[in-house]
Scaffold this motif. Sequence first.
Motif, mmCIF file in Angstrom:
data_model
loop_
_atom_site.group_PDB
_atom_site.id
_atom_site.type_symbol
_atom_site.label_atom_id
_atom_site.label_comp_id
_atom_site.label_asym_id
_atom_site.label_seq_id
_atom_site.Cartn_x
_atom_site.Cartn_y
_atom_site.Cartn_z
ATOM 1 N N HIS A 1 15.568 10.458 3.655
ATOM 2 C CA HIS A 1 14.758 11.099 2.558
ATOM 3 C C HIS A 1 13.185 10.935 3.099
ATOM 4 C CE1 HIS A 1 18.409 9.845 0.445
ATOM 5 N NE2 HIS A 1 17.689 10.359 -0.746
ATOM 6 N N ARG A 2 12.421 12.116 2.112
ATOM 7 C CA ARG A 2 10.978 11.656 2.430
ATOM 8 C C ARG A 2 10.299 10.891 0.910
ATOM 9 N NH1 ARG A 2 7.495 16.797 4.025
ATOM 10 N NH2 ARG A 2 6.464 15.146 5.112
ATOM 11 N N PHE A 3 9.222 10.627 1.150
ATOM 12 C CA PHE A 3 8.550 9.508 0.069
ATOM 13 C C PHE A 3 7.380 9.981 -0.535
ATOM 14 C CE2 PHE A 3 12.009 7.537 2.455
ATOM 15 C CZ PHE A 3 12.753 6.847 1.538
ATOM 16 N N LEU A 4 7.407 10.304 -1.556
ATOM 17 C CA LEU A 4 6.133 10.784 -2.212
ATOM 18 C C LEU A 4 5.241 9.734 -2.712
ATOM 19 C CD1 LEU A 4 4.457 13.667 -2.907
ATOM 20 C CD2 LEU A 4 5.900 13.732 -4.936
ATOM 21 N N LEU A 5 4.184 9.414 -2.240
ATOM 22 C CA LEU A 5 3.558 8.101 -2.504
ATOM 23 C C LEU A 5 2.237 8.543 -3.683
ATOM 24 C CD1 LEU A 5 3.341 5.334 -2.311
ATOM 25 C CD2 LEU A 5 1.604 5.697 -0.388
ATOM 26 N N MET A 6 2.576 8.087 -4.795
ATOM 27 C CA MET A 6 1.305 8.293 -5.987
ATOM 28 C C MET A 6 0.879 7.072 -6.596
ATOM 29 S SD MET A 6 3.446 11.635 -7.369
ATOM 30 C CE MET A 6 1.962 12.360 -8.408
ATOM 31 N N VAL B 1 4.431 11.231 2.164
ATOM 32 C CA VAL B 1 3.719 12.227 1.907
ATOM 33 C C VAL B 1 2.499 11.667 1.048
ATOM 34 C CG1 VAL B 1 3.273 14.334 0.900
ATOM 35 C CG2 VAL B 1 5.359 13.945 2.209
ATOM 36 N N VAL B 2 1.576 11.899 1.045
ATOM 37 C CA VAL B 2 0.196 11.614 0.368
ATOM 38 C C VAL B 2 -0.296 12.762 -0.269
ATOM 39 C CG1 VAL B 2 -1.795 10.484 0.393
ATOM 40 C CG2 VAL B 2 -0.191 9.216 1.620
ATOM 41 N N PRO B 3 -0.165 13.090 -1.534
ATOM 42 C CA PRO B 3 -0.408 14.379 -1.927
ATOM 43 C C PRO B 3 -1.875 14.305 -2.550
ATOM 44 C CG PRO B 3 0.486 13.158 -3.663
ATOM 45 C CD PRO B 3 0.731 12.156 -2.341
ATOM 46 N N TYR B 4 -2.840 13.560 -2.117
ATOM 47 C CA TYR B 4 -4.211 13.710 -2.456
ATOM 48 C C TYR B 4 -5.112 14.246 -1.332
ATOM 49 C CZ TYR B 4 -2.084 10.492 -5.891
ATOM 50 O OH TYR B 4 -1.110 10.094 -6.833
ATOM 51 N N PRO B 5 -6.394 14.732 -1.566
ATOM 52 C CA PRO B 5 -7.402 14.621 -0.714
ATOM 53 C C PRO B 5 -7.755 13.668 0.185
ATOM 54 C CG PRO B 5 -8.094 15.608 -3.065
ATOM 55 C CD PRO B 5 -6.825 14.597 -2.887
ATOM 56 N N GLN B 6 -8.512 13.775 1.246
ATOM 57 C CA GLN B 6 -8.875 12.763 2.049
ATOM 58 C C GLN B 6 -9.843 11.665 1.167
ATOM 59 O OE1 GLN B 6 -7.713 12.159 5.298
ATOM 60 N NE2 GLN B 6 -6.506 13.738 4.923
ATOM 61 N N LEU B 7 -9.964 10.734 1.698
ATOM 62 C CA LEU B 7 -10.412 9.567 0.882
ATOM 63 C C LEU B 7 -12.022 9.919 0.661
ATOM 64 C CD1 LEU B 7 -10.523 6.945 -0.317
ATOM 65 C CD2 LEU B 7 -11.012 5.795 1.829
ATOM 66 N N VAL C 1 14.967 19.338 -0.353
ATOM 67 C CA VAL C 1 14.824 18.136 0.436
ATOM 68 C C VAL C 1 14.828 16.885 -0.112
ATOM 69 C CG1 VAL C 1 13.255 17.106 1.907
ATOM 70 C CG2 VAL C 1 13.231 19.519 2.051
ATOM 71 N N PRO C 2 15.901 16.165 0.284
ATOM 72 C CA PRO C 2 16.071 14.690 -0.579
ATOM 73 C C PRO C 2 14.466 14.018 -0.313
ATOM 74 C CG PRO C 2 17.899 15.147 0.974
ATOM 75 C CD PRO C 2 16.686 16.121 1.418
ATOM 76 N N PHE C 3 14.320 13.370 -1.484
ATOM 77 C CA PHE C 3 12.834 12.764 -1.583
ATOM 78 C C PHE C 3 13.034 11.882 -2.613
ATOM 79 C CE2 PHE C 3 12.076 15.339 -5.054
ATOM 80 C CZ PHE C 3 11.071 14.889 -5.856
ATOM 81 N N VAL C 4 12.015 10.896 -2.612
ATOM 82 C CA VAL C 4 11.908 9.671 -3.575
ATOM 83 C C VAL C 4 10.451 9.701 -4.185
ATOM 84 C CG1 VAL C 4 12.167 7.283 -3.868
ATOM 85 C CG2 VAL C 4 13.934 8.263 -2.562
ATOM 86 N N PRO C 5 10.080 9.684 -5.283
ATOM 87 C CA PRO C 5 8.760 9.436 -5.856
ATOM 88 C C PRO C 5 8.404 7.747 -5.773
ATOM 89 C CG PRO C 5 9.956 10.724 -7.390
ATOM 90 C CD PRO C 5 11.035 10.012 -6.266
ATOM 91 N N VAL C 6 7.473 7.445 -5.232
ATOM 92 C CA VAL C 6 7.111 5.975 -5.062
ATOM 93 C C VAL C 6 5.849 5.988 -5.913
ATOM 94 C CG1 VAL C 6 6.361 4.095 -3.852
ATOM 95 C CG2 VAL C 6 8.411 5.753 -2.784
#
Length: 421
Positions: free
Chosen positions: A84-89, A111-117, A11-16
């Motif tokens: 694209h999808r965007f992986l926010l870190m 996409v936020v790859p972290y647990p809930q706040l 899947v095309p994606f961009v790390p941000v």
Amino acid sequence: MPSSSPCSSTVPFVPVVLGGDLPTYTLARAFHAELGVRTTVLTRGVPYAVRDSRIIDNLIFAGMDDLPALADHLHGIADARPGHRFLLMGTMDAWIERIGTMRHLLDERFVVPYPQLDLIERLNDKQNFAALCAELGVAHPVTRVLEHELTDTQVGEALEGMKWPLVLKAADPPAFYELDYVGKRKIGFADDLSDLLAQRRVMSDAGYAGALVIQERIPGGDEQMRVVTTYSDRSGTVRWGRVGHVLLEDHDPAWVGNPLAIIHAEQGDAVSEAARLLEHVGWTGHANFDIKVDPRDGTHYFFELNPRLGRSHGYLHAAGHPFLTPLVREHIEDRDPLDGVEMGLQRDGWLYSVVPVPLLMRYVTDPATRDRVKEIRRNGFVMRPYVYGADRHWSRTAAQVRNDAALTRNFARNYRRPVTS
């Protein structure tokens, strides 16, 4: 690093990545090495850690503290890359909490790859982490929590029975990070009650209104420290973990305790103990733990949980562990995180060092460890953070030289001789 061709994403994606410090660069470097992708880095200025990088698109946005404006800006970035999808870190706790706060403002492309706040805030609080360790029987230093409103007399009463010297830490790291004052120390050390009270007053006068975590100091120097990095899938199951043996930490007061040189260590029980903590609370994504091995009996004491990849994640990249590919497999491609992923050996002969190796060798005191580092150096298996073959530029080389010089000056000023007891 072990040579291997980059994995590819279906899947095309961009790390941000928000923020432009050194860990941001090493994260972008790992994305490029593992998956062959460029990283978009969003900063207020142009920090030298990412300047002139050929694997990074550095975008300037002054309003990064305005979360609605930041979300709008991120949507604009996404609009420029249709399909694209965007992986926010982020690479610091403050950015992780901001991402968690604004995730509801972001559309489905992000996409936020972290647990809930709420879970991030719960475990990032050192008081809550200490309570969790006590609940599960995980070794943790003797700890007391001093609420901000306690009087000096009440502080003395709360610390009765503890063995001096003691260690002081802010229970709320993001709030403490925002402060700027003379004499600020990420971690404080107090020889007696009057010393502790004086440091507490300085922090309070500077605007810190949170609790303090006070711990008995575990003996031993930097070489007794370990870092553990884990990955938990979306069901909350820990799928892999790796232990790093810290050889040297930063001793600049503002950054004291951050690992600067790491080799791989035996797994022991560290990963299984970390897994017990994480699976009990339903953690997902990466986590990073600071641990100290007591030289008296070998007990591994867990200090804290970082709700992200640690600043020292370069030790995983140095060894060739594809620590970002599982994240992409699961969160971007909706596949099993370890589908087609080989995590590599649990222990290997690589060194990740932010400091120049000759400086490092002044502080490595254990003879066996010195011999191991010498062998690693002879074999050329040393990763320096700014030196990346796919990102050659004269200013990148200059950045490494400048960083080495700054660290050499800092150690001459703040840590002339290694502490071993």
